[in-house]
Design a protein around this motif. Structure first.
Motif, PDB file in Angstrom:
ATOM      1  N   LEU A 112     -26.232 -42.278 -65.907  1.00 21.52           N
ATOM      2  CA  LEU A 112     -25.616 -42.981 -64.762  1.00 21.52           C
ATOM      3  C   LEU A 112     -26.547 -42.395 -63.657  1.00 21.52           C
ATOM      4  CD1 LEU A 112     -23.741 -44.722 -63.423  1.00 21.52           C
ATOM      5  CD2 LEU A 112     -22.384 -42.765 -63.151  1.00 21.52           C
ATOM      6  N   ASP A 113     -26.957 -41.340 -63.562  1.00 18.97           N
ATOM      7  CA  ASP A 113     -28.171 -40.738 -62.411  1.00 18.97           C
ATOM      8  C   ASP A 113     -29.349 -41.665 -62.578  1.00 18.97           C
ATOM      9  OD1 ASP A 113     -26.112 -38.876 -62.386  1.00 18.97           O
ATOM     10  OD2 ASP A 113     -27.216 -37.193 -62.946  1.00 18.97           O
ATOM     11  N   ALA A 114     -29.907 -41.881 -63.778  1.00 23.98           N
ATOM     12  CA  ALA A 114     -31.128 -42.474 -63.848  1.00 23.98           C
ATOM     13  C   ALA A 114     -31.048 -43.647 -63.529  1.00 23.98           C
ATOM     14  CB  ALA A 114     -31.911 -42.288 -65.560  1.00 23.98           C
ATOM     15  N   TRP A 115     -29.962 -44.570 -64.055  1.00 15.08           N
ATOM     16  CA  TRP A 115     -29.622 -45.852 -63.836  1.00 15.08           C
ATOM     17  C   TRP A 115     -29.560 -46.048 -62.029  1.00 15.08           C
ATOM     18  CZ3 TRP A 115     -24.663 -47.996 -62.095  1.00 15.08           C
ATOM     19  CH2 TRP A 115     -24.710 -49.491 -62.100  1.00 15.08           C
ATOM     20  N   ALA A 116     -28.901 -45.287 -61.558  1.00 15.86           N
ATOM     21  CA  ALA A 116     -28.580 -45.250 -60.007  1.00 15.86           C
ATOM     22  C   ALA A 116     -29.990 -45.133 -59.303  1.00 15.86           C
ATOM     23  CB  ALA A 116     -27.561 -44.411 -59.731  1.00 15.86           C
ATOM     24  N   ARG A 117     -30.671 -44.076 -59.935  1.00 15.55           N
ATOM     25  CA  ARG A 117     -31.896 -43.837 -59.231  1.00 15.55           C
ATOM     26  C   ARG A 117     -32.995 -45.150 -59.450  1.00 15.55           C
ATOM     27  NH1 ARG A 117     -31.473 -38.772 -61.450  1.00 15.55           N
ATOM     28  NH2 ARG A 117     -32.933 -39.416 -62.976  1.00 15.55           N
ATOM     29  N   ALA A 118     -32.744 -45.789 -60.488  1.00 15.44           N
ATOM     30  CA  ALA A 118     -33.933 -46.976 -60.709  1.00 15.44           C
ATOM     31  C   ALA A 118     -33.423 -48.118 -60.179  1.00 15.44           C
ATOM     32  CB  ALA A 118     -34.273 -47.014 -62.186  1.00 15.44           C
ATOM     33  N   CYS A 119     -32.203 -48.196 -60.251  1.00 15.37           N
ATOM     34  CA  CYS A 119     -31.494 -49.828 -59.975  1.00 15.37           C
ATOM     35  C   CYS A 119     -30.543 -50.053 -58.850  1.00 15.37           C
ATOM     36  CB  CYS A 119     -30.957 -50.317 -61.206  1.00 15.37           C
ATOM     37  SG  CYS A 119     -32.181 -50.326 -62.752  1.00 15.37           S
TER      38      CYS A 119
ATOM     39  N   SER B 195     -30.425 -54.400 -70.602  1.00 14.03           N
ATOM     40  CA  SER B 195     -32.097 -54.652 -70.515  1.00 14.03           C
ATOM     41  C   SER B 195     -32.638 -55.137 -71.734  1.00 14.03           C
ATOM     42  CB  SER B 195     -32.504 -53.062 -70.418  1.00 14.03           C
ATOM     43  OG  SER B 195     -34.128 -53.305 -70.155  1.00 14.03           O
ATOM     44  N   ARG B 196     -32.326 -54.788 -72.821  1.00 15.07           N
ATOM     45  CA  ARG B 196     -32.708 -55.433 -74.255  1.00 15.07           C
ATOM     46  C   ARG B 196     -32.484 -57.053 -74.076  1.00 15.07           C
ATOM     47  NH1 ARG B 196     -29.967 -56.506 -78.691  1.00 15.07           N
ATOM     48  NH2 ARG B 196     -28.510 -55.390 -77.994  1.00 15.07           N
ATOM     49  N   LEU B 197     -31.284 -57.367 -73.605  1.00 14.15           N
ATOM     50  CA  LEU B 197     -31.190 -58.818 -73.694  1.00 14.15           C
ATOM     51  C   LEU B 197     -31.652 -59.657 -72.692  1.00 14.15           C
ATOM     52  CD1 LEU B 197     -27.350 -58.556 -74.596  1.00 14.15           C
ATOM     53  CD2 LEU B 197     -28.926 -59.355 -76.110  1.00 14.15           C
ATOM     54  N   GLY B 198     -32.358 -58.818 -71.633  1.00 14.01           N
ATOM     55  CA  GLY B 198     -33.086 -59.195 -70.506  1.00 14.01           C
ATOM     56  C   GLY B 198     -32.090 -59.853 -69.617  1.00 14.01           C
ATOM     57  N   LEU B 199     -30.724 -59.299 -69.457  1.00 14.91           N
ATOM     58  CA  LEU B 199     -29.761 -59.793 -68.451  1.00 14.91           C
ATOM     59  C   LEU B 199     -29.690 -59.131 -67.156  1.00 14.91           C
ATOM     60  CD1 LEU B 199     -26.793 -60.531 -70.965  1.00 14.91           C
ATOM     61  CD2 LEU B 199     -28.221 -62.065 -69.771  1.00 14.91           C
ATOM     62  N   ASP B 200     -30.673 -57.840 -67.432  1.00 14.52           N
ATOM     63  CA  ASP B 200     -30.513 -56.952 -66.199  1.00 14.52           C
ATOM     64  C   ASP B 200     -31.080 -57.706 -64.917  1.00 14.52           C
ATOM     65  OD1 ASP B 200     -32.886 -56.802 -67.876  1.00 14.52           O
ATOM     66  OD2 ASP B 200     -33.446 -54.798 -66.802  1.00 14.52           O
ATOM     67  N   ARG B 201     -32.311 -58.638 -65.181  1.00 19.88           N
ATOM     68  CA  ARG B 201     -33.004 -59.323 -64.269  1.00 19.88           C
ATOM     69  C   ARG B 201     -32.036 -60.466 -63.695  1.00 19.88           C
ATOM     70  NH1 ARG B 201     -36.472 -58.934 -68.478  1.00 19.88           N
ATOM     71  NH2 ARG B 201     -36.196 -60.947 -69.269  1.00 19.88           N
ATOM     72  N   SER B 202     -30.871 -60.688 -64.160  1.00 22.37           N
ATOM     73  CA  SER B 202     -30.289 -61.935 -63.499  1.00 22.37           C
ATOM     74  C   SER B 202     -28.778 -61.340 -63.209  1.00 22.37           C
ATOM     75  CB  SER B 202     -30.258 -62.981 -64.492  1.00 22.37           C
ATOM     76  OG  SER B 202     -29.643 -62.814 -65.824  1.00 22.37           O
ATOM     77  N   THR B 203     -28.387 -60.060 -63.459  1.00 26.21           N
ATOM     78  CA  THR B 203     -26.966 -59.703 -63.317  1.00 26.21           C
ATOM     79  C   THR B 203     -26.839 -58.700 -62.099  1.00 26.21           C
ATOM     80  OG1 THR B 203     -26.910 -59.999 -65.559  1.00 26.21           O
ATOM     81  CG2 THR B 203     -24.968 -58.632 -64.701  1.00 26.21           C
TER      82      THR B 203
ATOM     83  N   ARG C  63     -28.264 -54.558 -57.909  1.00 27.53           N
ATOM     84  CA  ARG C  63     -28.552 -56.013 -57.706  1.00 27.53           C
ATOM     85  C   ARG C  63     -29.782 -56.375 -58.780  1.00 27.53           C
ATOM     86  NH1 ARG C  63     -30.162 -56.803 -51.480  1.00 27.53           N
ATOM     87  NH2 ARG C  63     -29.639 -58.936 -51.946  1.00 27.53           N
ATOM     88  N   PRO C  64     -29.854 -57.733 -59.072  1.00 29.36           N
ATOM     89  CA  PRO C  64     -30.520 -58.146 -60.171  1.00 29.36           C
ATOM     90  C   PRO C  64     -32.243 -57.557 -59.853  1.00 29.36           C
ATOM     91  CG  PRO C  64     -29.521 -59.969 -59.578  1.00 29.36           C
ATOM     92  CD  PRO C  64     -28.860 -58.886 -58.604  1.00 29.36           C
ATOM     93  N   GLY C  65     -32.611 -57.279 -61.058  1.00 33.48           N
ATOM     94  CA  GLY C  65     -34.189 -56.841 -60.808  1.00 33.48           C
ATOM     95  C   GLY C  65     -34.342 -55.372 -60.428  1.00 33.48           C
ATOM     96  N   CYS C  66     -33.342 -54.554 -60.335  1.00 30.15           N
ATOM     97  CA  CYS C  66     -33.184 -53.377 -59.806  1.00 30.15           C
ATOM     98  C   CYS C  66     -33.884 -53.215 -58.535  1.00 30.15           C
ATOM     99  CB  CYS C  66     -33.958 -52.321 -60.728  1.00 30.15           C
ATOM    100  SG  CYS C  66     -33.268 -51.958 -62.638  1.00 30.15           S
TER     101      CYS C  66
END
Length: 916
Positions: free
Chosen positions: A373-380, A590-598, A634-637
């Motif tokens: 969770l820490d890594a995801w929050a820092r990145a996105c 991310s694997r499904l490519g949905l992080d860029r639109s979600t 937000r989409p695209g981190c």
């Protein structure tokens, strides 16, 4: 058969015919699809979704009595009673059984044709907790649990329990034996059983015609979930048609299934008809009895019809007419989906139940509990550092999260269904063209409690015995669903009880926080409700208990204070385990490519006490229960790693999500959008964050600007009524020092709370006023079958000392002194209303009923000089002597509309520590 029967006609032979011809137009009129340009969902068949369940109440039929047995008057020997003869007494129209400390059975031989009967009603009472069950067997066979229908025991007074046997898959053939079973959850002085009545349902054509126009909720149990979907009823032979222009790459997707009472194989068929009249069958499948109550998935590519205007036709067929009072074939959320010219933003909302913010390493905790969770929050994501939940337990907090209303405003503060009058985030997004799905841990987030409202597809975990696997299974289910639904905009609500009690022995995570040594044997810690009574103001308090301690054999025993570190360590191990699962979810998106639109939002409904102030669990208004995490990606981190220190609230989630998706929010929300804070701009977030703990009798709190915390107890009962607490959070973050007696702001805050309660408190409001020189007094109690847990539902913010107390009879006694005026709120009242009795001191008596079942929204009982008068034009309260009651639409969510928790759901709630 007298039930409405529908004749089968061949597909393609023109319009389907009904035995009741008036139903044809109703079946075809239906609801339209979303407006053009609303997104990738081109056509949605089932637009309406009020959150109502098809199988609740007498919706489609009228019932007539076929047989009736009076257990009080029937001769001994006809019914075989599983109790000693000296404990059995027969009364007029009732059988009494005394000193019941084990299940009681009543069995008799019968000769019944299952085709002629749909339900039984039993009148019973005396067991406020437990369940009552009706079972049957063919002649010559033994009674077994596979042929039973359960109902939950509610209230100590007599009530009618209905058993819809015709919807059970094993209600068939000739019935040779009936058995009524009463299972009290605790010893009962006596139980009472009156009439057992057999009913036949006959479909009402007008009700059926109305039902065919709209969507309903239907739940099938499919391991490991209860799977609730929005459906259209599909009587055999009745076609459901919609016309559309088929876009490029369109797909028609749907679910389908049959209710258990449907006896014949059912053929489901989808046909596309071109303008010139030629029809193509694009889908056909038959379901038999073995597949009853199991959802099936359908998907049809419509590429060959691209660019054409066609009629899409859904129809079911059976070899013979069927009795629709036993069940329906069903089409589940049928919709045509096609890629949009411009992509839309999706939403994933994650609620990790019982997660307090300060035990995440993301929030500065000394243990590394949440690296993924820490890594995801820092990145996105943007991390909000001070987030206040609206309530310290599941139902009201999630209601706030979904509605944007605080717990004082929405009124869902007790163990009952969230009112359908609330407009939810899922409803808003479904109306905007989103496909909506919920995947949850069940329990109080079950569809039975109203949380499926607005969701096309709602999965709730079923088995407490398999709860260890819940978070991993839910993640896998979510990723599978996302992969199958990438072509349309979606809203996914993901919920898990991974952290909730019972705290589990999660390895290898626990070993990171504790040197186990010889204590390496698995242990679980759960909670047990303390008995609450008038001496403590009916305050709800929990204790930790050992649930699994094989080495020391202490199962069920309370933890000593010296053992509380076990609770903390197991809880932290649960966070670490949850964090790994969240890592799998983030990676899958991310694997499904949905992080860029979600848009992704992670939060919790409430925290958890781990021994602070000697408290465990979640019932109170301290920050250990109310401060929760909130991360918005937000989409695209974009805006990864940003942190916001401003105090915000869980009611802000819905307006924030809607603005990020470009969807308008309803007017009148308590929450505000946090998008400006995501972008580094000031936001108009109120300084006050309100929270309410109504069902546990801890009262209401307001957290002012993150610096000041005021708690006021609005229960009507001593010694808690009016108790105040004030904490200077900037100096006392642990809330150890109550400074209410020496701080002048306490008076200002009390007035502010009283104003808020006077405006927002939900329920039936009673204003007691007395302009006479002598007191008047009396009592009130529920009319009809009782009012469960009533003492936690009586509230007041201005009650004079001694004005209300609990009478020995169980009624609520009141006394109104000369020139006094005060208010009482009855939260979640009974629809049958209340009986008031009393007298002016030394003068006229009164007896009247407040009825909540009609269309009125007010009632009064006033002293008119020499007598009491009921009704009339509503008077200005305060200038009269008497009682004035007012309520409004949301008070219609009464105890009579409470969720019906069956034995399986009760077992899950028991495992979570919510019921004893």
């Amino acid at each position: 058969m007298s039930a409405v029967a529908i004749r089968r006609v061949p597909v393609g032979a023109g319009r389907s015919l009904l035995a009741a011809g008036a139903l044809l137009v109703a079946g075809l009129s239906g609801c339209g699809s979303p407006a053009p340009g609303s997104g990738e969902i081109v056509l949605r068949f089932a637009q309406d979704d009020s959150g109502e369940f098809l199988d609740e109440g007498n919706r489609l039929y009228v019932s007539r009595e076929v047989l009736s047995w009076d257990l009080g008057e029937e001769k001994p020997g006809i019914w075989s009673i599983g109790a000693e003869p000296e404990r059995i007494r027969r009364k007029p129209r009732e059988l009494w059984i005394y000193d019941v400390d084990a299940p009681v059975t009543l069995t008799r031989p019968v000769q019944l044709d299952s085709r002629e009967l749909h339900a039984f009603e039993a009148t019973a009472g005396g067991f406020p907790k437990g369940r009552i069950r009706l079972c049957w067997a063919p002649a010559g066979e033994e009674i077994s649990s596979s042929r039973c229908v359960d109902q939950r025991g509610l209230g100590g007074m007599n009530r009618v329990y209905t058993f819809q046997v015709a919807r059970h898959p094993r209600w068939s053939g000739s019935i040779g034996r009936l058995q009524l079973q009463v299972h009290p959850a605790s010893p009962s002085q006596r139980i009472r059983i009156g009439l057992l009545t057999a009913l036949r349902h006959e479909l009402d054509e007008a009700r059926l015609a109305a039902a065919l126009k709209r969507g309903w909720k239907v739940t099938f149990d499919q391991s490991p979930y209860r799977d609730t979907r929005t459906v259209l009823l599909a009587p055999p032979g009745l076609a459901i048609e919609r016309r559309l222009r088929v876009p490029e790459r369109a797909v028609f997707r749907f679910g389908y299934g049959v209710e258990a009472g449907v006896p014949e194989p059912v053929c489901f068929q989808v046909t596309v008809r071109r303008p010139r009249g030629e029809s193509t069958v694009v889908f056909e499948r038959s379901l038999g009895r073995a597949e009853a109550q199991q959802w099936q998935e359908g998907r049809v590519e419509l590429a060959e019809f691209a660019g054409e205007t066609v009629d899409l036709r859904l129809v079911t067929e059976t070899p013979e007419p069927i009795d629709l009072a036993r069940g329906f074939p069903l089409w589940a959320h049928p919709e045509v989906v096609a890629p949009a010219s411009q992509g839309r933003t999706n939403l994933v909302l994650i609620s990790v139940d019982t997660l307090r913010a300060d035990h995440l390493s993301l929030y500065g905790y000394e243990r590394e509990t949440s690296p993924h969770l820490d890594a995801w929050a820092r990145a996105c994501g943007t991390t909000f550092e001070s987030v206040v939940a609206s309530a310290p337990w599941t139902i009201p907090s999630h209601a706030s999260m979904f509605s944007g209303l605080d717990a004082l405003h929405h009124g869902a503060n007790h163990e009952a269904r969230v009112p359908t009058s609330l407009i939810t985030l899922a409803e808003i997004l479904r109306d905007a063209g989103y496909t909506t799905v919920g995947i949850t841990g069940g329990g109080y987030v079950n569809a039975s409690y109203g949380f499926s409202q607005g969701f096309d597809h709602y999965l709730a975990w079923r088995s407490p015995a398999a709860a260890d696997a819940e978070p991993e299974t839910n993640v896998g289910e979510a990723l599978g669903w996302l992969e199958a639904h990438r072509e349309s905009p979606f809203f996914l609500f993901f919920h898990t009880y991974a952290l909730h009690t019972p705290y589990r022995f999660r390895q290898p995570h626990l070993s990171r926080f504790r040197d186990l040594g010889e204590d390496a044997s698995p242990r679980w810690i759960g909670t047990r409700l303390r008995e609450r009574g008038p001496e403590d103001g009916f305050l709800l308090t929990l204790d930790w208990i050992w649930l699994d301690d094989p080495a020391r054999k202490r199962e069920g025993t309370p933890l000593a204070a010296s053992e509380f570190d076990w609770g903390r360590d197991l809880y932290d191990g649960g966070i670490a385990h949850m964090d790994v699962q969240m890592g799998h979810l983030f990676a899958g998106l991310s694997r499904l490519g949905l992080d860029r639109s979600t848009v992704m939002i992670l939060t919790s409904d409430h925290g958890e006490n781990l021994g602070e102030k000697g408290l465990v669990g979640h019932t109170n208004l301290y920050d250990t229960n109310l401060l929760v995490p909130l991360v918005v990606a937000r989409p695209g981190c974009r805006s990864g790693g940003r942190r916001v220190g401003d105090q915000v609230r869980s009611v802000d989630i819905t307006p924030t999500a809607l603005e990020l998706l470009g969807v308008a929010a309803p007017a009148g929300l308590d929450g505000v959008s946090l998008v400006p804070l995501l972008e580094g701009r000031p936001a108009n977030v109120p300084r006050e964050a309100w929270s309410y703990a109504g069902s546990s009798n801890y009262g209401v709190s307001v957290r002012v600007g993150g610096r000041l915390k005021y708690i006021f107890n609005n229960t009507a009962w001593d010694p808690l009524h009016g108790v105040q607490e004030l904490y200077l959070l900037s100096e006392d973050a642990a809330e150890d020092k109550n400074v209410v007696s020496g701080d002048r702001r306490a008076g200002q805050l009390r007035r502010r709370v009283e104003e808020r309660l006077a405006l927002a408190a939900e329920g039936v409001r009673l204003r007691f006023s007395n302009q006479q020189p002598v007191a008047f007094q009396g009592q009130f109690e529920p009319a009809g079958s009782g009012w469960s847990k009533r003492w936690a539902k009586v509230k007041s913010w201005n009650l004079p000392a001694g004005s209300l107390h609990r009478a020995p009879s169980g009624a609520i006694a009141f006394r109104v002194e000369p020139h006094d005026t005060f208010d009482v709120v009855l939260e979640l009242p009974t629809r049958e209303g209340f009986i008031f009795e009393g007298a002016l001191e030394g003068g006229a008596r009164f007896s009247a009923k407040l009825d909540l079942g009609g269309e009125q929204s007010s009632w009064q009982l006033l002293y008119a000089g020499d007598s009491w008068q009921e009704g009339g034009e509503l008077s200005e309260a305060g200038a009269v002597t008497g009682i004035v009651a007012t309520w409004h639409e949301k008070a219609a969510a009464t105890e009579d509309h409470s969720a019906q928790a069956d034995s399986e759901l009760l077992e899950q709630l028991r495992a979570l520590g919510y019921v004893d």
